[in-house]
Motif scaffolding. Structure first.
Motif, PDB file in Angstrom:
ATOM      1  N   MET A 176      40.235 -15.978  33.919  1.00 15.89           N
ATOM      2  CA  MET A 176      39.964 -16.363  32.549  1.00 15.89           C
ATOM      3  C   MET A 176      40.647 -15.363  31.624  1.00 15.89           C
ATOM      4  O   MET A 176      40.579 -14.154  31.823  1.00 15.89           O
ATOM      5  N   SER A 177      41.295 -15.888  30.602  1.00 14.06           N
ATOM      6  CA  SER A 177      42.020 -15.020  29.679  1.00 14.06           C
ATOM      7  C   SER A 177      41.059 -14.333  28.704  1.00 14.06           C
ATOM      8  O   SER A 177      39.911 -14.749  28.529  1.00 14.06           O
ATOM      9  N   GLN A 178      41.566 -13.305  28.077  1.00 13.53           N
ATOM     10  CA  GLN A 178      40.766 -12.552  27.112  1.00 13.53           C
ATOM     11  C   GLN A 178      40.380 -13.433  25.921  1.00 13.53           C
ATOM     12  O   GLN A 178      39.282 -13.312  25.387  1.00 13.53           O
ATOM     13  N   SER A 179      41.277 -14.313  25.507  1.00 15.06           N
ATOM     14  CA  SER A 179      40.987 -15.198  24.381  1.00 15.06           C
ATOM     15  C   SER A 179      39.823 -16.133  24.688  1.00 15.06           C
ATOM     16  O   SER A 179      38.947 -16.358  23.841  1.00 15.06           O
ATOM     17  N   MET A 180      39.807 -16.706  25.888  1.00 11.63           N
ATOM     18  CA  MET A 180      38.716 -17.603  26.274  1.00 11.63           C
ATOM     19  C   MET A 180      37.403 -16.840  26.382  1.00 11.63           C
ATOM     20  O   MET A 180      36.349 -17.340  25.980  1.00 11.63           O
ATOM     21  N   LEU A 181      37.459 -15.641  26.906  1.00 12.83           N
ATOM     22  CA  LEU A 181      36.257 -14.824  27.005  1.00 12.83           C
ATOM     23  C   LEU A 181      35.704 -14.501  25.617  1.00 12.83           C
ATOM     24  O   LEU A 181      34.488 -14.597  25.394  1.00 12.83           O
ATOM     25  N   ASN A 182      36.583 -14.160  24.679  1.00 15.60           N
ATOM     26  CA  ASN A 182      36.142 -13.911  23.308  1.00 15.60           C
ATOM     27  C   ASN A 182      35.524 -15.152  22.684  1.00 15.60           C
ATOM     28  O   ASN A 182      34.551 -15.055  21.935  1.00 15.60           O
ATOM     29  N   MET A 183      36.075 -16.323  22.985  1.00 17.27           N
ATOM     30  CA  MET A 183      35.529 -17.553  22.445  1.00 17.27           C
ATOM     31  C   MET A 183      34.115 -17.794  22.963  1.00 17.27           C
ATOM     32  O   MET A 183      33.206 -18.123  22.193  1.00 17.27           O
ATOM     33  N   TYR A 184      33.898 -17.609  24.254  1.00 11.53           N
ATOM     34  CA  TYR A 184      32.570 -17.819  24.822  1.00 11.53           C
ATOM     35  C   TYR A 184      31.566 -16.784  24.310  1.00 11.53           C
ATOM     36  O   TYR A 184      30.402 -17.102  24.061  1.00 11.53           O
ATOM     37  N   ILE A 185      31.999 -15.566  24.138  1.00 13.12           N
ATOM     38  CA  ILE A 185      31.118 -14.536  23.587  1.00 13.12           C
ATOM     39  C   ILE A 185      30.744 -14.880  22.150  1.00 13.12           C
ATOM     40  O   ILE A 185      29.588 -14.732  21.742  1.00 13.12           O
ATOM     41  N   SER A 186      31.701 -15.369  21.363  1.00 15.48           N
ATOM     42  CA  SER A 186      31.389 -15.748  19.986  1.00 15.48           C
ATOM     43  C   SER A 186      30.452 -16.943  19.934  1.00 15.48           C
ATOM     44  O   SER A 186      29.597 -17.029  19.045  1.00 15.48           O
ATOM     45  N   PHE A 187      30.572 -17.881  20.876  1.00 13.58           N
ATOM     46  CA  PHE A 187      29.613 -18.984  20.950  1.00 13.58           C
ATOM     47  C   PHE A 187      28.211 -18.453  21.218  1.00 13.58           C
ATOM     48  O   PHE A 187      27.235 -18.931  20.640  1.00 13.58           O
ATOM     49  N   GLY A 188      28.096 -17.459  22.077  1.00 12.40           N
ATOM     50  CA  GLY A 188      26.796 -16.835  22.325  1.00 12.40           C
ATOM     51  C   GLY A 188      26.225 -16.202  21.071  1.00 12.40           C
ATOM     52  O   GLY A 188      25.027 -16.301  20.805  1.00 12.40           O
ATOM     53  N   GLY A 189      27.078 -15.556  20.297  1.00 19.10           N
ATOM     54  CA  GLY A 189      26.634 -14.969  19.032  1.00 19.10           C
ATOM     55  C   GLY A 189      26.162 -16.024  18.050  1.00 19.10           C
ATOM     56  O   GLY A 189      25.148 -15.856  17.368  1.00 19.10           O
ATOM     57  N   MET A 190      26.876 -17.140  17.994  1.00 17.82           N
ATOM     58  CA  MET A 190      26.471 -18.219  17.092  1.00 17.82           C
ATOM     59  C   MET A 190      25.148 -18.847  17.527  1.00 17.82           C
ATOM     60  O   MET A 190      24.308 -19.182  16.685  1.00 17.82           O
ATOM     61  N   VAL A 191      24.947 -18.980  18.835  1.00 16.75           N
ATOM     62  CA  VAL A 191      23.675 -19.517  19.342  1.00 16.75           C
ATOM     63  C   VAL A 191      22.528 -18.591  18.953  1.00 16.75           C
ATOM     64  O   VAL A 191      21.455 -19.050  18.543  1.00 16.75           O
ATOM     65  N   LEU A 192      22.744 -17.290  19.058  1.00 17.29           N
ATOM     66  CA  LEU A 192      21.711 -16.340  18.644  1.00 17.29           C
ATOM     67  C   LEU A 192      21.402 -16.445  17.155  1.00 17.29           C
ATOM     68  O   LEU A 192      20.239 -16.362  16.751  1.00 17.29           O
TER      69      LEU A 192
END
Length: 65
Positions: free
Chosen positions: A1-17
């Motif tokens: 998994m690329s760094q960009s995709m990982l950042n996207m999933y982490i930001s989705f987690g932040g938005m869910v919070l």
């Protein structure tokens, strides 16, 4: 998994919070009372702070390749 995709999933987690914090604060203010209101509000504010830190980290880390 690329760094960009990982950042996207982490930001989705932040938005869910952040969304969870909003819902919990509304629930605590309108439906709950007593110690349960305090516990839910505390949980909501913790979610808000953690979500904001995640979003700030992703935004300030800049673009990835």
């Amino acid at each position: 998994m690329s760094q960009s995709m990982l950042n996207m999933y982490i930001s989705f987690g932040g938005m869910v919070l952040l969304f969870a914090a909003t819902g919990l604060i509304i629930l605590a203010r309108n439906k709950l009372s007593g110690i349960l209101r305090f516990i839910v509000s505390l949980t909501a504010y913790i979610c808000l702070i953690v979500g904001a830190i995640i979003i700030f980290y992703i935004v300030l880390s800049g673009p990835t390749e």
